[in-house]
Design an enzyme around this catalytic site. Structure first.
Site, PDB file in Angstrom:
ATOM      1  N   ASP A  65       3.123  35.660 -37.058  1.00 20.14           N
ATOM      2  CA  ASP A  65       2.287  36.068 -37.497  1.00 20.14           C
ATOM      3  C   ASP A  65       2.340  36.993 -38.893  1.00 20.14           C
ATOM      4  O   ASP A  65       2.210  38.453 -38.418  1.00 20.14           O
ATOM      5  CB  ASP A  65       0.877  36.391 -36.878  1.00 20.14           C
ATOM      6  CG  ASP A  65      -0.199  36.181 -37.469  1.00 20.14           C
ATOM      7  OD1 ASP A  65      -0.142  36.872 -38.954  1.00 20.14           O
ATOM      8  OD2 ASP A  65      -0.739  36.687 -36.964  1.00 20.14           O
ATOM      9  N   CYS A  72      -1.276  34.025 -43.296  1.00 23.90           N
ATOM     10  CA  CYS A  72      -2.451  34.313 -43.788  1.00 23.90           C
ATOM     11  C   CYS A  72      -2.559  34.184 -45.803  1.00 23.90           C
ATOM     12  O   CYS A  72      -3.892  35.113 -47.278  1.00 23.90           O
ATOM     13  CB  CYS A  72      -3.372  35.258 -43.789  1.00 23.90           C
ATOM     14  SG  CYS A  72      -2.481  37.348 -44.377  1.00 23.90           S
TER      15      CYS A  72
END
Length: 104
Positions: A33, A60
């Site tokens: 991540d 993201c």
């Protein structure tokens, strides 16, 4: 604390932690991540070197996700599924969870 015996969490630079884990025991699944800038080039090389069977990439930033997926696919992984997740309604930000598998 939750009784999991087959899970390990460790803080640190992934490109430093992964080789240390592999010396102890090989693993099948790796979850990354990274920040908005995507995976560090050194981390991508480390993933491709140790070749876990499955990879979950949480992102993201769609642009850096696409860049990193290209590198991982060129290195032998296949993207199986990408699921966008709108964690921030009323904004343009969307998370994406990607499942990849190593081509055998």
């Amino acid at each position: 604390m939750n009784g999991f015996t087959n899970t390990r969490f460790e803080a640190g630079a992934a490109e430093d932690v992964i080789p240390r884990w592999y010396k102890e025991k090989r693993f099948d699944v790796l979850v990354v991540d990274p920040p908005r800038k995507g995976c560090d080039e050194h981390l991508l090389r480390t993933i491709l070197e140790y070749r876990p069977k499955r990879l979950v990439y949480v992102s993201c930033n769609p642009a850096t996700l696409a860049r990193d997926l290209r590198i991982l696919e060129d290195g032998g992984y296949k993207t199986k599924e990408v699921q966008p997740v709108d964690m921030f309604p009323q904004s343009s930000h969307v998370e994406a969870v990607t499942w990849m598998e190593l081509n055998q």
